[in-house]
Design an enzyme around this catalytic site. Structure first.
Site, PDB file in Angstrom:
ATOM      1  N   SER A   1       0.817  -1.206   0.000  1.00  0.00           N
ATOM      2  CA  SER A   1       0.000   0.000   0.000  1.00  0.00           C
ATOM      3  C   SER A   1       0.851   1.257   0.000  1.00  0.00           C
ATOM      4  CB  SER A   1      -0.945   0.001   1.194  1.00  0.00           C
ATOM      5  OG  SER A   1      -0.202  -0.058   2.393  1.00  0.00           O
ATOM      6  N   CYS A   2       2.082   1.165   0.515  1.00  0.00           N
ATOM      7  CA  CYS A   2       2.925   2.361   0.557  1.00  0.00           C
ATOM      8  C   CYS A   2       3.657   2.591  -0.760  1.00  0.00           C
ATOM      9  CB  CYS A   2       3.928   2.273   1.710  1.00  0.00           C
ATOM     10  SG  CYS A   2       5.179   0.993   1.489  1.00  0.00           S
ATOM     11  N   GLY A   3       3.732   1.582  -1.640  1.00  0.00           N
ATOM     12  CA  GLY A   3       4.330   1.754  -2.953  1.00  0.00           C
ATOM     13  C   GLY A   3       5.826   1.534  -3.033  1.00  0.00           C
TER      14      GLY A   3
END
Length: 146
Positions: free
Chosen positions: A121-123
């Site tokens: 989700s943070c990439g």
């Protein structure tokens, strides 16, 4: 703020009572690991990994990563480990480590190839450098809940 933790203000809610208080939280930032090595008589540098970590012991983390990936066989394969690049503007931490290998170390970069899809989700997962993490976006200001 530099280091492994930072103090932030939080709201504790007990029943109908809200209380502002300080809490210490772990810092997590990306670390780019670069490899300096010799190839056909030329010195080269390549970014080999990005990982999330709590800052501190970055040199040991980088050496352990290279050992676990069979890029190095032992301490003697490493000529130097140093931080490089500017400090992160928001934390003051160094987030890039370069591991310089001894000239006689044969490097098999194929060991670092991954053949699977990774996402987070943070990439961070799947990026090849800290520069790849920078994105253009809209600046937002969050308002505290009332």
């Amino acid at each position: 703020m530099t280091g492994r933790s930072q103090v932030i203000e939080v709201v504790k809610v007990r029943g109908n009572v809200r209380e502002l208080t300080d809490d210490s939280v772990a810092v997590e930032e990306p670390l780019e690991i670069r490899l300096g090595y010799e190839d056909a008589g030329e010195r080269r540098t390549r970014s080999v990994s990005i990982t999330m970590r709590t800052p501190g012991n970055d040199n040991e983390l980088a050496a352990g990563f290279l050992f676990s990936e069979s890029i190095i066989r032992g301490r003697s394969d490493i000529a130097a480990i140093e931080t490089c690049g500017p400090r992160a503007p928001d934390s003051g931490n160094h987030n890039v480590v370069r591991v310089e290998l001894a000239p006689d170390v044969d490097v098999d970069l194929g060991r670092l190839q991954r053949h699977f899809y990774t996402t987070s989700s943070c990439g961070v997962c799947g990026k090849t450098s800290l520069d790849a993490l920078r994105v253009m976006g809209v600046e937002m200001t969050l308002q505290p809940a009332e």
